[in-house]
Design a protein around this motif. Structure first.
Motif, short mmCIF file in Angstrom:
data_model
loop_
_atom_site.label_atom_id
_atom_site.label_comp_id
_atom_site.label_asym_id
_atom_site.label_seq_id
_atom_site.Cartn_x
_atom_site.Cartn_y
_atom_site.Cartn_z
N THR A 221 -12.26 -1.57 -4.72
CA THR A 221 -11.16 -1.16 -5.58
C THR A 221 -10.58 0.15 -5.06
O THR A 221 -11.33 1.04 -4.66
CB THR A 221 -11.68 -0.97 -7.02
N ILE A 222 -9.25 0.25 -5.06
CA ILE A 222 -8.63 1.41 -4.42
C ILE A 222 -7.53 2.01 -5.29
O ILE A 222 -6.67 1.29 -5.82
CB ILE A 222 -8.03 1.01 -3.04
N LEU A 223 -7.57 3.33 -5.45
CA LEU A 223 -6.46 4.06 -6.04
C LEU A 223 -5.81 4.84 -4.90
O LEU A 223 -6.45 5.69 -4.27
CB LEU A 223 -6.94 5.01 -7.15
N LEU A 224 -4.53 4.52 -4.64
CA LEU A 224 -3.87 5.00 -3.44
C LEU A 224 -2.75 5.97 -3.80
O LEU A 224 -1.81 5.61 -4.51
CB LEU A 224 -3.29 3.80 -2.68
N VAL A 225 -2.87 7.21 -3.32
CA VAL A 225 -1.80 8.18 -3.50
C VAL A 225 -0.96 8.19 -2.23
O VAL A 225 -1.50 8.26 -1.12
CB VAL A 225 -2.39 9.59 -3.76
N GLU A 226 0.35 8.05 -2.38
CA GLU A 226 1.21 8.02 -1.18
C GLU A 226 2.57 8.64 -1.46
O GLU A 226 3.10 8.56 -2.56
CB GLU A 226 1.42 6.57 -0.73
N GLN A 227 3.11 9.25 -0.41
CA GLN A 227 4.52 9.65 -0.48
C GLN A 227 5.38 8.56 0.12
O GLN A 227 6.55 8.42 -0.21
CB GLN A 227 4.73 10.94 0.31
N ASN A 228 4.79 7.80 1.04
CA ASN A 228 5.50 6.69 1.66
C ASN A 228 5.50 5.52 0.68
O ASN A 228 4.62 4.66 0.69
CB ASN A 228 4.78 6.33 2.96
N ALA A 229 6.52 5.52 -0.20
CA ALA A 229 6.53 4.55 -1.30
C ALA A 229 6.66 3.11 -0.80
O ALA A 229 6.08 2.20 -1.38
CB ALA A 229 7.67 4.87 -2.27
N ALA A 230 7.42 2.92 0.27
CA ALA A 230 7.65 1.56 0.76
C ALA A 230 6.32 0.89 1.10
O ALA A 230 6.04 -0.22 0.64
CB ALA A 230 8.56 1.60 1.98
N ILE A 231 5.51 1.59 1.88
CA ILE A 231 4.26 0.97 2.32
C ILE A 231 3.27 0.85 1.16
O ILE A 231 2.53 -0.13 1.05
CB ILE A 231 3.67 1.76 3.52
N ALA A 232 3.27 1.84 0.25
CA ALA A 232 2.34 1.81 -0.88
C ALA A 232 2.69 0.66 -1.83
O ALA A 232 1.81 -0.05 -2.31
CB ALA A 232 2.36 3.14 -1.62
N LEU A 233 3.99 0.47 -2.10
CA LEU A 233 4.39 -0.61 -2.99
C LEU A 233 4.16 -1.97 -2.32
O LEU A 233 3.98 -2.98 -3.00
CB LEU A 233 5.86 -0.46 -3.39
N GLY A 234 4.15 -1.96 -0.99
CA GLY A 234 3.94 -3.20 -0.26
C GLY A 234 2.52 -3.72 -0.39
O GLY A 234 2.30 -4.93 -0.44
N CYS A 235 1.54 -2.84 -0.48
CA CYS A 235 0.16 -3.33 -0.48
C CYS A 235 -0.51 -3.27 -1.85
O CYS A 235 -1.59 -3.80 -2.03
CB CYS A 235 -0.69 -2.57 0.56
N SER A 236 0.13 -2.62 -2.83
CA SER A 236 -0.53 -2.49 -4.14
C SER A 236 -0.04 -3.56 -5.10
O SER A 236 1.01 -4.17 -4.89
CB SER A 236 -0.23 -1.09 -4.71
N SER A 237 -0.80 -3.75 -6.17
CA SER A 237 -0.38 -4.73 -7.16
C SER A 237 0.31 -4.05 -8.33
O SER A 237 1.12 -4.66 -9.03
CB SER A 237 -1.59 -5.54 -7.66
N TYR A 238 -0.02 -2.80 -8.56
CA TYR A 238 0.53 -2.08 -9.70
C TYR A 238 0.76 -0.65 -9.25
O TYR A 238 0.05 -0.16 -8.37
CB TYR A 238 -0.45 -2.11 -10.88
N ALA A 239 1.78 0.01 -9.82
CA ALA A 239 2.03 1.38 -9.37
C ALA A 239 2.48 2.28 -10.51
O ALA A 239 3.06 1.82 -11.50
CB ALA A 239 3.10 1.38 -8.27
N TYR A 240 2.14 3.55 -10.37
CA TYR A 240 2.57 4.58 -11.32
C TYR A 240 3.39 5.61 -10.55
O TYR A 240 3.07 5.90 -9.39
CB TYR A 240 1.37 5.29 -11.93
N ILE A 241 4.43 6.13 -11.17
CA ILE A 241 5.20 7.20 -10.52
C ILE A 241 5.07 8.46 -11.35
O ILE A 241 5.36 8.47 -12.56
CB ILE A 241 6.68 6.79 -10.37
#
Lengths: 237, 300
Positions: free
Chosen positions: A189-209
């Protein structure tokens, strides 16, 4: 699916500066959840409250149902929450091998440690080649691999990844994210912090901003990718 | 001075220098392991050394306890005193003040407390010597005359230092201590209990000081001011680069040898200048110290 990590209305502050106000988020078992936002929005602070480096002034953090917001940091690691910090937080004057050994600091199962070391070499063959080299002399990409490898050596149940793409070439970013997705497929299970939103939204199932220490927007990653305001602010048009 | 005599002096200077140097090296090691992990120069190190000497003296001479009780009891007392100081005083100071200067001042406070305590007991009023546990018969090494006690001091110091190097490099706990010195945040993120680690380091630093005191106190007159010897240990640490353990040890031996050489070749009244001379020369030639690694400029 059950939530492995629940952050419930958590507040945190540095001195008089409020860094987080009532942040709530959930990371379901087996998911990749992304935490996005601009610099200083509170993303790293959120991870550090979970890792128990930053005190929580209000709210609750639950891991596998247990409240952990008053635990010491080493107990959190023992429970299986491992943070891969942003930047190059390796042990510079130690060899790659010693860095990996430090990852297994809280474990005593020699057989399991050996198995995980083999696994790390499988993910990152480069590290095996540089086993005796001082960590401080590795390239940026190799240090990032070492940081992930070090966290894996602890046998984590939840990985908190802080800006794994920071300062890496596009090719390396691709490689690192391929590994991240593979780790997730294999059950992490992974909680991913990213500034590169494109790549983060590409691999995650759910996101918070996050904005200014508050959750401004949340939703399934696919929806956020199509959201006009998200596209304008975080995906560049 | 003819060559013959100069050669004898040279040998004697090195032999005696290695003996006093081993005590400086131990104390420098105690200072450096704390500095590397806490960023604090512990100005109470000399007084911990002194107080440990008096604990041993009290137990052995005044309480007539057997030596196999006195030695571990002294080491244990030094360990507990330093570990508790770290946990109770320094953690509290660190919580209320972010600046490291406050921690340094707290160590100065500890040095006065220890000196005051020893003075109050009255044992320090008359200079005394701890009875030698090893005979002080002389033996010749080359053309240098040393006592069996000297050999025991040197041998024990080297063994103790070797044990600590082994611990730092090859045990899990030692590796965690080095990790804390390199990157405390990363150490916490892999699960090192920082508070416990710091207590252990301060405690071990106390143990090293106590060993130094047990070794040298048969050779010197003990007073409440004997802790001032720590200046030489600081000199040794500076010569070695202040953040290098081998540097501290080599620095200790260098200071010891320079001191004895100056005493033999120049004048015994010039001995007090010797360590400062050594610091000056090293810092001019190599500002980062002998083992200080690359010179880095910190931007502020």
């Amino acid at each position: 699916m059950a939530d492995l990590l629940e952050i419930d209305a958590v507040c945190a502050s540095y001195g008089r500066i409020q860094a987080l106000s009532e942040v709530s988020l959930k990371v379901p078992q087996g998911a990749i959840v992304a935490l996005l936002g601009s610099n200083g929005a509170g993303k790293s602070t959120t991870l550090n409250t979970v890792s128990r480096l930053v005190p929580v002034t209000a709210g609750q953090i639950r891991f596998a149902g247990e409240a952990i917001q008053s635990w010491p940091s080493h107990k959190v690691v023992s429970a299986g929450i491992l943070q891969v910090p942003e930047g190059r937080e390796v042990f510079r004057d130690m060899s790659v091998r010693e860095n990996l050994d430090m990852g297994a600091y809280r474990r005593n199962d020699a057989a399991g440690i050996r198995r995980d070391l083999e696994r790390v070499f499988e993910y990152f063959p480069k590290l095996q080649e540089r086993l005796q080299q001082k960590a401080g002399t590795l390239s940026g990409g190799e240090q990032q691999m070492l940081l992930i490898g070090r966290a894996l050596m602890a046998g984590p149940r939840l990985l908190l990844l802080d800006e794994p793409s920071l300062g890496l070439s596009p090719l390396l970013v691709q490689q690192i994210f391929a590994i991240i997705e593979r780790l997730n497929r294999e059950g992490l299970t992974i909680l991913l912090v990213e500034q590169n939103a494109a790549i983060a939204l590409g691999c995650s199932s759910y996101a918070y901003i996050l904005e200014n220490g508050e959750v401004a927007l949340e939703g399934p990653s696919e929806h956020l990718r199509r959201d006009d305001s998200v596209r304008r602010t975080y995906l560049g048009g | 001075m003819d060559l013959q005599l100069a050669l004898i002096f040279l040998q004697q200077g090195i032999a005696s220098g290695l003996v006093s140097g081993s005590v400086y090296a131990l104390l420098a090691l105690a200072i450096v392991i704390i500095f590397k992990t806490s960023d604090v120069p512990n100005f109470a190190q000399g007084e911990v050394f002194m107080a440990a000497g008096y604990v041993a003296l009290y137990l052995f001479v005044f309480q007539q306890m057997p030596i196999w009780v006195v030695l571990p009891a002294t080491l244990l007392a030094a360990f507990l005193a330093m570990a508790l100081f770290r946990r109770v005083v320094l953690d509290q100071v660190a919580k209320s003040a972010k600046d490291l200067v406050y921690l340094v001042i707290a160590t100065l406070g500890l040095s006065y407390v220890l000196k005051g305590l020893v003075r109050r007991t009255g044992f320090g009023d008359t200079p005394r010597s701890f009875p030698a546990l090893v005979p002080t018969d002389s033996v010749m090494i080359g053309q240098a005359s040393v006592t069996l006690l000297d050999l025991a001091i040197f041998g024990t110091a080297v063994a103790v230092m070797a044990a600590f190097f082994w611990m730092f490099n090859y045990t899990k706990t030692g590796r965690a201590m080095r990790a804390v010195g390199m990157n405390p945040k990363a150490a916490q993120l892999v699960g090192v209990d920082l508070r416990r680690c710091h207590m252990l380091i301060w405690g071990l630093s106390g143990v090293i000081s106590a060993i130094a005191a047990l070794l040298i106190s048969p050779k010197i007159l003990m007073t409440a001011d004997m802790g001032s010897i720590v200046m030489l240990a600081f000199a040794a640490a500076i010569v070695g680069g202040f953040s290098s353990l081998p540097g501290a040890v080599v620095g200790g031996f260098i200071i010891g040898i320079v001191e004895n050489m100056v005493g033999l070749f120049i004048s015994s009244r010039a001995i007090v200048l010797a360590p400062f001379l050594a610091i000056l020369i090293v810092l001019v030639l190599r500002p980062q110290g002998l083992f200080g690694g690359k010179l880095t400029i910190k931007k502020v």
